[in-house]
Design a protein around this motif. Structure first.
Motif, mmCIF file in Angstrom:
data_model
loop_
_atom_site.group_PDB
_atom_site.id
_atom_site.type_symbol
_atom_site.label_atom_id
_atom_site.label_comp_id
_atom_site.label_asym_id
_atom_site.label_seq_id
_atom_site.Cartn_x
_atom_site.Cartn_y
_atom_site.Cartn_z
ATOM 1 N N ASP A 1 -43.360 -6.820 2.973
ATOM 2 C CA ASP A 1 -42.277 -7.095 4.141
ATOM 3 C C ASP A 1 -41.788 -5.545 3.285
ATOM 4 N N MET A 2 -41.166 -5.353 2.243
ATOM 5 C CA MET A 2 -41.076 -4.478 1.357
ATOM 6 C C MET A 2 -42.335 -3.033 1.589
ATOM 7 N N ILE A 3 -43.439 -3.559 1.850
ATOM 8 C CA ILE A 3 -44.748 -2.676 2.043
ATOM 9 C C ILE A 3 -44.228 -1.948 4.244
ATOM 10 N N ASN A 4 -43.913 -2.425 4.710
ATOM 11 C CA ASN A 4 -43.760 -2.218 5.900
ATOM 12 C C ASN A 4 -42.088 -1.875 6.345
ATOM 13 N N LEU A 5 -41.544 -2.261 5.828
ATOM 14 C CA LEU A 5 -39.888 -1.173 6.118
ATOM 15 C C LEU A 5 -40.127 -0.048 5.654
ATOM 16 N N ILE A 6 -41.420 0.488 4.280
ATOM 17 C CA ILE A 6 -41.244 1.908 3.952
ATOM 18 C C ILE A 6 -42.445 2.814 4.776
ATOM 19 N N LEU A 7 -43.441 2.008 5.013
ATOM 20 C CA LEU A 7 -44.049 3.021 5.544
ATOM 21 C C LEU A 7 -43.677 3.107 7.284
ATOM 22 N N HIS A 8 -42.697 1.953 7.939
ATOM 23 C CA HIS A 8 -42.639 1.908 8.450
ATOM 24 C C HIS A 8 -41.259 2.598 9.039
ATOM 25 N N TYR A 9 -40.745 2.955 7.985
ATOM 26 C CA TYR A 9 -39.507 4.140 8.484
ATOM 27 C C TYR A 9 -39.868 5.197 8.003
ATOM 28 N N LEU A 10 -40.598 5.492 6.382
ATOM 29 C CA LEU A 10 -41.259 6.937 6.924
ATOM 30 C C LEU A 10 -41.842 7.798 7.692
ATOM 31 N N LEU A 11 -43.170 6.703 8.435
ATOM 32 C CA LEU A 11 -44.137 7.023 9.736
ATOM 33 C C LEU A 11 -43.102 7.233 10.803
ATOM 34 N N ALA A 12 -41.944 6.746 10.683
ATOM 35 C CA ALA A 12 -42.329 6.875 12.431
ATOM 36 C C ALA A 12 -42.080 5.992 13.074
ATOM 37 N N LEU A 13 -42.523 4.964 13.124
ATOM 38 C CA LEU A 13 -43.378 3.492 13.542
ATOM 39 C C LEU A 13 -42.288 3.204 14.493
ATOM 40 N N PRO A 14 -43.000 2.775 15.639
ATOM 41 C CA PRO A 14 -41.190 2.373 16.358
ATOM 42 C C PRO A 14 -41.084 0.789 16.557
ATOM 43 N N ASP A 15 -40.016 0.662 16.884
ATOM 44 C CA ASP A 15 -39.354 -0.481 16.564
ATOM 45 C C ASP A 15 -40.022 -1.702 17.520
ATOM 46 N N ILE A 16 -40.042 -3.022 16.983
ATOM 47 C CA ILE A 16 -40.578 -3.883 18.419
ATOM 48 C C ILE A 16 -39.488 -4.970 18.139
ATOM 49 N N VAL A 17 -38.994 -5.273 19.019
ATOM 50 C CA VAL A 17 -38.072 -6.226 19.222
ATOM 51 C C VAL A 17 -38.371 -7.907 19.217
ATOM 52 N N HIS B 1 -54.440 0.789 4.597
ATOM 53 C CA HIS B 1 -55.224 1.796 5.718
ATOM 54 C C HIS B 1 -55.129 1.246 7.050
ATOM 55 N N ARG B 2 -54.433 0.448 7.786
ATOM 56 C CA ARG B 2 -53.749 -0.361 8.396
ATOM 57 C C ARG B 2 -52.435 0.781 9.112
ATOM 58 N N TYR B 3 -52.207 1.510 8.290
ATOM 59 C CA TYR B 3 -50.659 2.088 8.664
ATOM 60 C C TYR B 3 -51.252 3.543 8.887
ATOM 61 N N ALA B 4 -52.483 4.289 8.040
ATOM 62 C CA ALA B 4 -53.047 5.454 8.272
ATOM 63 C C ALA B 4 -53.566 5.492 9.600
ATOM 64 N N VAL B 5 -54.216 4.402 9.711
ATOM 65 C CA VAL B 5 -55.021 4.250 10.709
ATOM 66 C C VAL B 5 -54.611 4.867 11.701
ATOM 67 N N ILE B 6 -53.401 4.673 12.360
ATOM 68 C CA ILE B 6 -52.464 4.439 13.441
ATOM 69 C C ILE B 6 -51.509 5.878 13.699
ATOM 70 N N THR B 7 -51.212 6.854 12.056
ATOM 71 C CA THR B 7 -50.547 7.622 11.666
ATOM 72 C C THR B 7 -51.052 8.866 10.972
ATOM 73 N N LEU B 8 -51.373 8.578 10.155
ATOM 74 C CA LEU B 8 -52.509 9.276 9.070
ATOM 75 C C LEU B 8 -53.590 10.601 10.346
ATOM 76 N N LEU B 9 -54.234 9.449 10.074
ATOM 77 C CA LEU B 9 -55.627 9.423 11.371
ATOM 78 C C LEU B 9 -55.780 9.654 12.360
ATOM 79 N N TYR B 10 -56.505 10.939 12.858
ATOM 80 C CA TYR B 10 -57.119 10.625 14.383
ATOM 81 C C TYR B 10 -57.981 9.828 14.672
#
Length: 982
Positions: free
Chosen positions: A387-403, A475-484
């Protein structure tokens, strides 16, 4: 009556053991206990002010100590326990608490705390469940730790917090005790509620009287030592108990626990230095840096060094509190409490502190980018709660919020309390006028790409380390943000076995251009084991390597993320060749030999981490894509037997399988133009090594000396190797013997013609594989194949093992300084040393001086291939290589011959400087020598040699990566039903 009879009559034998008799006899023990208690009350009542009456205070302290000793002794004896029962019946704890609170004496307070602790530890008379006992103890603890109390010593504070911890332990074991310590107040009226300020409602000031022990623990969670440990653990037990009490769960949600924890974490983060430089201890410099052009960065009152004790202390404190956050979330079983904590963590810490520091960082103001990127890396390394990792990377990488609806195991009243708390938080932030910046405009990916293009090597270094952490752990956060990336359609994208062998052989041939004389069988086996361990431990590879023992356990449980918006599990993908991150990294790889050693270590680590994930396919960006294979047309397979086989027969099916197997075993044509950019850059670097070998005298000998120096350092070090990105900790120092290979010049020259260790290794492993040549033909290379070892093997020493080599002079220190001096002074000094030694020692010293002059030369990046029209940009050689070196053989007159040899060598060098018994060459530019462009970066030959060894180790890692992945993830095709001929 004689003397002995009179003595026995007047002095019974039992009188010496009267105290023991009192202790053994329950009645006499109770009588003594009541007497001590009466004396205590009498002294208290007769004293007007214990704060000023020291004699009375001391007397009361002794009486309390006696009462505690009697109770402690009785609790260890068999029943009955009349003193404990008397203390419960007469409620002795009430006057004891009053005496301690009114005394303002630390000694009396300390004894009173011990008295209460003894009653609780007795586990009799249900003291912890008694409302009067809890009220008296709570009042005592609140008064002695309040703002108007005296300042308690460290030992007394520890006893107070330990007492509260013991209570929380009993609440955790028996939740029925909770109502005695946690009492919700009667609901406030509407008129009273209007009088309470919004800020006081938000901060929870009206809730402290409900659970005073809770707030007492909160006040001590930031302390060091056992006080902080007791406080944090006790608070965890209370939060864990919230799952069994709806009232406590609602109270924690509405309390200011989340606010205090978030603001406390922010305060610790604010204490960290805004500007930072990464450095190593001057006397503990790792050998891989000592044998390079490493220079200690400058630090001042504003820019803090990473080796500073103050910085390390602040960073450890911040990370320990961050881990406490993680422990709280792990122990919390209430979704509402957890959501409240995470919401405050995001609003107060992420939005108000961490992200603004990233946004405002810069690499031109003295290291603010270095600081914030280092802090973020350490955060991501320390925290593993999803949860903490998701919160940090979700916010810093500007991932879209899913309600989405989050299931809650609590009642509606708790959910309503959490909503009110969220509104209070938003209202407070709005009243302060603090609006958080939007990561959609500039997120962490933008910052990483910008820092990789920086001119600051320290910024590049910490950015590469941050990339490695994200790739390895998240790595799953990098696949959709940091890497093409793009999806891989089916198994048709896998390489064939023939192409697989061909590409492994090509990488091995690149490693062979460096050379070496080690036992590469053992070295490569160690590299394979390290690579296998790293692949198996990658978080994305768990599903691929977990054995499927039954058809019911093939699907592993999903990662337990409570927050919406977490990325889904990684699927098969590959990296696009136009990926910005990949291309920037390869741009940095092109200047490999002039890069700092630390940058190259992090650079190779990041490239390796790009290919570690089991779902990441190598074809296209690392290895050739199967769509680019081109085969010869002269081999159509075995002819069909006569008469033709029936297509429905088993023989025809077997024939098709043989054809398919043979088609996958064929080797595609080796087209240098079709290689991915990574292999092309690696080939160019190996061509540059060949150019260095041609232009730098004694290149192979110096490289072998460097390898042996690292092996010696590694053999002398007993500490395990540290990961390459751990650069903030100092390392121990060891000494290494001098590397004196110059006296065996003939033997060294003949070793170039012998079969080296890698030649035999390559002949055994690659005997059936054609060697791809970087000139174009996959079978055209017939050069000597040599290679070195991995960074995790003895060739490259661990970071913990700095080495100071006497033969290398200034290369063993943290900085290098070459001061010019006259020819005559250097030669006379050398001659003075030579007179006291034999000719063999003179010969060794002379060659050491020559080696030092070569190692001190400054060279740039050579031009290779057809573009090599200009000579290598170097500083002039300190001796004329066109003329043969003077003979160093001893003659009849050794002294005359030695002097002539030294003078001859000195005439060819510009200056030889003697210092600390070692030779160090100092070069000077000749008037007619080649000029070096100002914009070109020059490094010493010693620096180049260290980077060459890193390159060779990296090539071994890449070869092992390709080989291990093929077997572990089944990435190679052995049969193919499609027509592969293009």
């Amino acid at each position: 009556m004689d003397f002995w009879s009179r003595l026995i009559a007047h002095t019974p034998l039992s009188s010496g053991n009267s105290r023991k008799d009192y202790a053994k006899d329950p009645a006499r023990r109770l009588h003594r206990f009541e007497k001590e208690y009466s004396q205590l009350l009498q002294a208290w009542r007769t004293s007007s002010n214990l704060a000023t009456d020291e004699e009375a205070a001391e007397y009361i302290e002794i009486r309390l100590q006696e009462l505690t000793n009697i109770l402690s002794d009785e609790s260890r004896r068999p029943l009955p326990h009349p003193c404990i029962a008397f203390a419960s019946t007469k409620q002795l704890y009430i006057p004891v608490a009053k005496i301690a609170t009114s005394s303002f004496s630390e000694w009396i307070i300390k004894e009173a705390v011990l008295f209460f602790a003894t009653l609780i530890e007795s586990e009799e008379e249900a003291f912890v469940e008694n409302n009067s006992f809890s009220a008296s103890l709570t009042n005592l603890l609140v008064r002695i730790t309040g703002a108007n109390s005296i300042r308690l010593g460290a030992d007394t504070e520890a006893r107070v917090v330990e007492l509260v911890f013991n209570i929380t332990t009993k609440i955790r074991l028996n939740p029925e005790i909770l109502p005695a310590w946690f009492k919700t107040q009667s609901p406030v009226t509407q008129q009273t509620a209007k009088e309470i300020r919004d800020h006081e409602k938000f901060t929870g000031r009206t809730k402290k009287q409900d659970f005073p022990l809770f707030y007492l623990l909160v006040d001590y969670i930031h302390h060091d030592g056992k006080v902080g440990d007791f406080a944090r653990t006790g608070l965890l037990y209370i939060i864990e108990a919230a799952s069994s009490s709806v009232a406590l769960e609602q109270w924690i949600v509405e309390s200011d626990l989340s606010t205090l924890m978030a603001t406390g974490l922010g305060a610790l983060y604010s204490q960290l230095s805004r500007k930072l430089v990464i450095d190593h201890m001057a006397n503990d410099l790792p050998p891989i840096l000592a044998f390079s052009d490493y220079e200690h960065p400058k630090a001042n009152y504003e820019i803090i060094s990473s080796t500073s004790f103050e910085f390390q202390s602040h960073l450890d404190t911040f990370l320990s509190h961050l881990l406490f956050w993680q422990d709280v979330l792990n122990h919390c079983k209430s979704v509402e409490v957890k959501s409240t904590l995470l919401e405050h963590f995001q609003v107060i810490f992420l939005q108000q502190l961490l992200y603004p520091s990233l946004l405002q960082s810069s690499d031109i103001d003295g290291g603010s980018s270095v600081a914030v990127l280092t802090y973020l890396r350490r955060i991501l390394e320390s925290v593993d709660h999803p949860d903490m990792i998701n919160l940090i990377l979700h916010y810093l990488l500007a991932l879209p919020d899913i309600v989405s609806s989050v299931p809650s195991d609590s009642l509606d009243v708790v959910s309503a309390a959490r909503k009110r708390k969220s509104m209070d938080l938003a209202t407070m932030m709005a009243s302060k006028g603090e609006s958080a910046e939007d990561p959609l405009l500039f997120n962490l990916v933008d910052l990483i790409l910008a820092c990789l293009r920086s001119q600051s090597q320290q910024t590049i270094l910490v950015t590469l380390q941050l990339i490695s952490v994200i790739l390895k752990r998240h790595h799953r956060y990098a696949v959709i943000t940091l890497l093409y990336t793009e999806r891989v359609p089916g198994e048709s994208a896998f390489r064939t076995i023939g192409a697989h062998h061909q590409e492994i052989e090509y990488i091995m041939s690149l490693a062979g251009t460096v050379g070496g004389q080690d036992n590469f069988d053992d070295i490569y086996q160690g590299v394979l084991k390290d690579t296998l361990s790293r692949l198996e431990n990658h978080p994305c590879s768990i599903k691929l390597v977990t054995p499927k023992t039954s058809p019911n356990n093939h699907k592993l449980p999903a990662i337990p993320d409570c927050l919406p918006g977490a990325p889904r599990d990684v699927r098969s993908h590959t990296l696009r060749p136009d990926d910005p991150l990949l291309n920037i990294v390869l741009d940095r790889l092109q200047t490999f030999f002039t890069n700092p050693v630390e940058t190259n270590l992090s650079l190779t680590e990041a490239i390796f981490d790009l290919a570690v994930c089991g779902y990441m396919h190598l074809e296209g960006w690392f290895l050739r894509h199967p769509n680019s294979y081109v085969f010869e047309d002269d081999d159509e397979g075995p002819p069909l037997p006569e008469p033709p086989l029936d297509p429905e027969s088993a023989e025809y099916t077997e024939y098709q399988q043989m054809q398919s197997l043979k088609a996958c075993c064929r080797r595609p044509k080796w087209n240098q133009a079709s290689l991915p950019r990574l292999l092309t850059v690696l080939g160019t670097l190996c061509d540059q090594v060949a150019t260095y070998r041609e232009t730098i005298p004694r290149f192979d000998d110096l490289l072998q000396q460097r390898r042996e120096a690292f092996q010696t350092a590694d053999a002398g070090s007993q500490a395990p190797a540290r990961p390459k990105n751990s650069i903030l900790q100092p390392a121990p120092t060891i000494s290494s013997p001098a590397i004196e290979r110059a006296a065996n010049e003939d033997k060294r020259n003949s070793s170039r013609e012998r079969l080296t260790g890698l030649e035999g290794f390559a002949q055994r492993i690659l005997s059936e594989l054609g060697t791809p040549s970087r000139s174009g033909s996959p079978r055209g290379r017939k050069d000597t194949i040599r290679a070195s070892s991995d960074r995790s093997t003895p060739v490259i020493p661990p970071y913990e093992t700095p080495i100071r080599t006497p033969a290398q002079g200034g290369l063993g220190g943290g900085t290098r300084s070459y001061s010019p001096s006259s020819n005559s002074s250097a030669i006379s000094s050398t001659w003075a040393d030579a007179k006291a030694t034999d000719p063999v020692a003179n010969q060794a010293k002379a060659f050491q001086a020559i080696d030092q002059s070569i190692l001190a030369r400054r060279v740039g990046i050579p031009v290779t291939g057809e573009e090599q029209k200009q000579p290598l940009s170097v500083e002039p050689i300190p001796f004329n290589l066109e003329k043969p070196l003077p003979s160093l053989e001893a003659s009849a007159d050794d002294e005359t011959a030695t002097k002539a040899n030294i003078e001859a060598i000195g005439s060819e060098t510009d200056t030889v400087l003697v210092g600390d018994g070692q030779f160090e060459s100092v070069l000077a530019m000749e008037d007619d020598g080649p000029t070096t462009p100002v914009e070109e970066k020059l490094v010493s030959v010693s620096h180049v040699l260290t980077n060459v060894m890193i390159l060779q180790s990296f090539l071994f890692e890449l070869a092992s990566l390709v080989q291990v992945r093929a077997g572990l993830f089944e990435e190679v095709r052995f049969t193919d039903s499609h027509d592969l001929v293009k």
